[in-house]
Scaffold this motif. Sequence first.
Motif, PDB file in Angstrom:
ATOM      1  N   THR C  28       0.828  -1.206   0.000  1.00  0.00           N
ATOM      2  CA  THR C  28       0.000   0.000   0.000  1.00  0.00           C
ATOM      3  C   THR C  28       0.860   1.254   0.000  1.00  0.00           C
ATOM      4  O   THR C  28       0.510   2.228  -0.651  1.00  0.00           O
ATOM      5  N   ILE C  29       1.969   1.241   0.717  1.00  0.00           N
ATOM      6  CA  ILE C  29       2.769   2.469   0.762  1.00  0.00           C
ATOM      7  C   ILE C  29       3.410   2.714  -0.598  1.00  0.00           C
ATOM      8  O   ILE C  29       3.565   3.855  -1.022  1.00  0.00           O
ATOM      9  N   HIS C  31       2.052   2.000  -3.438  1.00  0.00           N
ATOM     10  CA  HIS C  31       1.017   2.586  -4.298  1.00  0.00           C
ATOM     11  C   HIS C  31       0.712   4.009  -3.902  1.00  0.00           C
ATOM     12  O   HIS C  31       0.346   4.816  -4.738  1.00  0.00           O
ATOM     13  N   ALA C  32       0.847   4.315  -2.604  1.00  0.00           N
ATOM     14  CA  ALA C  32       0.462   5.651  -2.144  1.00  0.00           C
ATOM     15  C   ALA C  32       1.315   6.730  -2.785  1.00  0.00           C
ATOM     16  O   ALA C  32       0.865   7.852  -2.957  1.00  0.00           O
ATOM     17  N   ARG C  34       2.720   6.553  -5.844  1.00  0.00           N
ATOM     18  CA  ARG C  34       2.729   6.544  -7.299  1.00  0.00           C
ATOM     19  C   ARG C  34       1.722   7.541  -7.824  1.00  0.00           C
ATOM     20  O   ARG C  34       0.941   8.128  -7.070  1.00  0.00           O
ATOM     21  N   ARG C  35       1.718   7.653  -9.172  1.00  0.00           N
ATOM     22  CA  ARG C  35       0.748   8.552  -9.776  1.00  0.00           C
ATOM     23  C   ARG C  35      -0.652   7.987  -9.642  1.00  0.00           C
ATOM     24  O   ARG C  35      -0.840   6.771  -9.671  1.00  0.00           O
ATOM     25  N   THR C  36      -1.653   8.864  -9.525  1.00  0.00           N
ATOM     26  CA  THR C  36      -3.025   8.373  -9.451  1.00  0.00           C
ATOM     27  C   THR C  36      -3.471   7.968 -10.848  1.00  0.00           C
ATOM     28  O   THR C  36      -3.014   8.528 -11.844  1.00  0.00           O
ATOM     29  N   ILE C  37      -4.371   6.986 -10.920  1.00  0.00           N
ATOM     30  CA  ILE C  37      -4.735   6.441 -12.228  1.00  0.00           C
ATOM     31  C   ILE C  37      -6.193   6.669 -12.551  1.00  0.00           C
ATOM     32  O   ILE C  37      -6.700   6.145 -13.521  1.00  0.00           O
ATOM     33  N   THR C  38      -6.909   7.440 -11.744  1.00  0.00           N
ATOM     34  CA  THR C  38      -8.334   7.618 -12.005  1.00  0.00           C
ATOM     35  C   THR C  38      -8.561   8.818 -12.908  1.00  0.00           C
ATOM     36  O   THR C  38      -7.717   9.700 -13.025  1.00  0.00           O
ATOM     37  N   ASN C 198       1.893   2.410 -15.860  1.00  0.00           N
ATOM     38  CA  ASN C 198       2.207   2.310 -14.446  1.00  0.00           C
ATOM     39  C   ASN C 198       2.542   0.877 -14.049  1.00  0.00           C
ATOM     40  O   ASN C 198       2.401   0.504 -12.890  1.00  0.00           O
TER      41      ASN C 198
ATOM     42  N   HIS D  39      -4.870   8.056  -1.830  1.00  0.00           N
ATOM     43  CA  HIS D  39      -3.596   7.789  -2.502  1.00  0.00           C
ATOM     44  C   HIS D  39      -3.196   6.337  -2.397  1.00  0.00           C
ATOM     45  O   HIS D  39      -2.531   5.821  -3.289  1.00  0.00           O
ATOM     46  N   ILE D  40      -3.607   5.680  -1.284  1.00  0.00           N
ATOM     47  CA  ILE D  40      -3.317   4.251  -1.198  1.00  0.00           C
ATOM     48  C   ILE D  40      -4.080   3.499  -2.277  1.00  0.00           C
ATOM     49  O   ILE D  40      -3.589   2.533  -2.849  1.00  0.00           O
ATOM     50  N   ARG D  42      -4.760   4.855  -5.111  1.00  0.00           N
ATOM     51  CA  ARG D  42      -4.337   5.546  -6.334  1.00  0.00           C
ATOM     52  C   ARG D  42      -5.448   6.421  -6.904  1.00  0.00           C
ATOM     53  O   ARG D  42      -5.678   6.465  -8.101  1.00  0.00           O
ATOM     54  N   ARG D  43      -6.128   7.132  -5.996  1.00  0.00           N
ATOM     55  CA  ARG D  43      -7.059   8.169  -6.395  1.00  0.00           C
ATOM     56  C   ARG D  43      -6.496   9.484  -5.888  1.00  0.00           C
ATOM     57  O   ARG D  43      -5.663   9.487  -4.973  1.00  0.00           O
ATOM     58  N   TRP D 308      -2.579   4.190   7.815  1.00  0.00           N
ATOM     59  CA  TRP D 308      -1.984   3.302   6.830  1.00  0.00           C
ATOM     60  C   TRP D 308      -2.462   1.875   7.072  1.00  0.00           C
ATOM     61  O   TRP D 308      -2.861   1.160   6.144  1.00  0.00           O
ATOM     62  N   THR D 312      -5.058  -0.785   4.718  1.00  0.00           N
ATOM     63  CA  THR D 312      -4.353  -1.940   4.175  1.00  0.00           C
ATOM     64  C   THR D 312      -5.025  -3.247   4.563  1.00  0.00           C
ATOM     65  O   THR D 312      -5.215  -4.113   3.722  1.00  0.00           O
TER      66      THR D 312
END
Lengths: 123, 177, 207, 349
Positions: C28-29, C31-32, C34-38, C198, D39-40, D42-43, D308, D312
């Motif tokens: 999860t960290i 992904h947190a 990275r760039r958002t994909i929505t 990504n 962000h977790i 990916r929004r 966090w 998760t």
Amino acid sequence: MEYMALLIFFGVLMAVALLFVFINNLLGPKTPEAMEDYPYECGVPLYDRSAQATFHQGYYLLGLLLLLFDIEAAFLFPWTVVYRYLGVFGFIEMFLFIFILTYGLLYAWRKGALDWQFEEEYF
Amino acid sequence: MIQWLVFFLFSGIAVLSALGVVFLPNPIYVILALLSVLVSVAGLFFIAGAELVGAIQLLIYAVAVTVFYVFVLTAVPWEKAIKKDPFYRVEGLISFPLVLALYVEMVLVFLIGVSVSPKGQFRELITKFGNTEVVGAILFSKYFLAFELVSLVLLIGMIGAVIIGRKEAQTYEDHSS
Amino acid sequence: MVKKVFEKPLSWLERILFLDFIRGLSITIRHAFRRTITTHYPYEKLTPPKRFRGFFGHKVVNGKEPQPAFDEWVERFKIKVEPGRSRCVVCMLCKRACPVPQLFEIEGEKLPDGRRRVSVFNMNMMLCTFCGFCVDACPVDCLFQSDIHETASYTRKDAVLNLELLERIGRDWQARREDEPDRIWIDDAQRQKLWYENDLKLPEVRR
Amino acid sequence: MDSVLAWLIITVIKILVILGIVLGIGAYLTLVERKVAAHIQRRPGPMVVGWHGLLQPLADGLKLLTKEDLFPRYGNRFLYNLALVLALVPATLVFAVVPFGPEFETFGIKVKPILTDVNVGLLLVFAFGSMAVFAIALAGWASNSKYALIGSMRKAGIVVSYEVVITFAVMGPIILAGTLSTYEIVQKQIEQKLWYIWLQPIAFVVYMFAVLAEMGRVPFDIQEAEAELVTGFTVEYGGMKFGLFPLVEWYVEGLSLSAIAVVLFLGGWSPINIPFLGFIDPLFFLGPLSPFVWFALKVTLLFLFILWLHWTLPRYRIDQITSTAWKVMLPLTFVNLVLTAVIAPLIWR
């Protein structure tokens, strides 16, 4: 004196909490509709008016155990504070105390009192 | 002066809520009134300078005991519980002398205790070291045997609780099968 | 054949040090940061695929009708064919196919020259389940489902599609998308970019 | 008389500061949570109101304030409102014993940045912290919905299990410090040049588990359980009343229990610690403000860690939660207690 501050804080918090209780009544709109206060039941009519039904508790026994272990903790808190001055004698005292109570925990464990008090089919 | 004022506030709340515990018909109000009694008695302890007892009163009575009663709440058949007519009239009459004896005993113990208790010997110690330390020092030196015996009493209580609790569960299983 | 996959039980080391927690947390960290994909919906809109089943429309007569069938049905019902107007032949097959037939309100009118024409075609979308049976039933490829998916309206009246609106949707759709090849996503390239740039991969099952 | 007046003024200022923290920062933590969660997954999270959604909590608050005041039909109005009071008051009272920094002197008055430095501070923390259960039980009972009742009973079950665990877990640091006052515990850690987490890793892990359980955070959020109980006990609440429960349960309690964790295990306001040698302070240029910044930083990091975890982990079942508490956590705390009692004399030198 120290507890007076706590009491004042308590009073202030009561005022804040009461504000929170009534603020919606003051600021919100009032548009009475027939079914707006109907309890939530997935869109179907209620079966009984009262939902405060009796149901079987799976952790009833754990409540009793909590009581006993909390009393134990209450005895151990003074010990933790004065342990520094007690030395080996204090250690033995505490060890015996914990040992006897660990036996109680083991007994409860063996008898299955720490498990959920339901049959498998109730999950 | 202000101490007395707060004392009367707390004791007034305690007495009123105790009356509520006895006379309120709805079990959930009874539990709330009990909570109020316990918290205000804890407040009395704090005013009297018995910090440790007050905090433990909050921790054990106001949380552990009352949470246990909240559990009991869901085991109460509500149709019977809200009815106002007294169920246990005979039992109440029988137990009344016992309750009276208990109160007389309490008053006696209180009076005797006041007459023999150390008069302010610990006052300096408490202000110097703090409440918890003094209690701990006395408990773990002079009364250590009592302390160990308490663990035995607690063990017995635990075993009793397990036996009683399990029995109930077994009867439940018998009914369901 | 059913392939059975069992999860490997945790070892003692993993239990004590919470290694599976840490593995999940590390995912999860990662992904947190990275760039958002929505896509930010009201501001950025993806085009739905051509086969998307959204609001209904009426295709208009423009010379691309399914040929032997259209002429047959026009002859049978003596329909007046006007280019640029709805292809509907008032056969009521859509109403028959519908599980909630009362949502259709279809009427034809007789013109002075003896031929007929559809005059009222209302669809009450409050009752519609978007099952698409009516589209399947339409013999002349007139009723169809467009790519309009923002169907919310402020009043119940706005939820009723009338003939004019249906024709407008149809004309618009025919101008935009009729000649498109029939594939799932119009913007496959954009989707590829979102997912593969990504380097998102589906995880494999541990065994 | 003069000293009493000064005391009163200082106390009122402290109370206002704490209220500001609770209601201001607590409200803004909703934004933090939404951003972290987004962000977790990916929004981007809230982006519209203000720069990167910075004004979103204000918009939410306004929206909640201007909702109609609804009350479920067959419920109990007195208890329904009392539950709110019971939720807010004890949870916020915990802040009274949280020390925000070392004693300092302004205008010739010595000020301790803690509302009341009482001798039994820690006991009060756990007593008040667990009282949230009554709010939830009452909310569930008074709103007369089965979802709410089930949620509140589940919360009571969790509190029953983790109340014991949390009291035994904190005994290790108390033995090492030899006091129950939160302020003194931090002072002892600075004197002994040791964060207690280095000697109490087991207690720290157990404490964090218990904190998650008391806060109702994932993996122990079964009293809310959006998927099955439609947010459990708050299902019949609306408007600001609905807003208050998550505020109290997730943010106020989360902040206060994280702060207590920092006090017990991470040395309160002391900078980075090398065991038994001393402290390194990379923020020395802040001067007397540095301890406060350190304290805030640690609490923030711990709170972010909880968030966090929340986004998760999956959710446990209630019987798994209770049996973990009694069969794993409680024996662990016993072992930890005995071990601490053995090594404690080495620390006191």
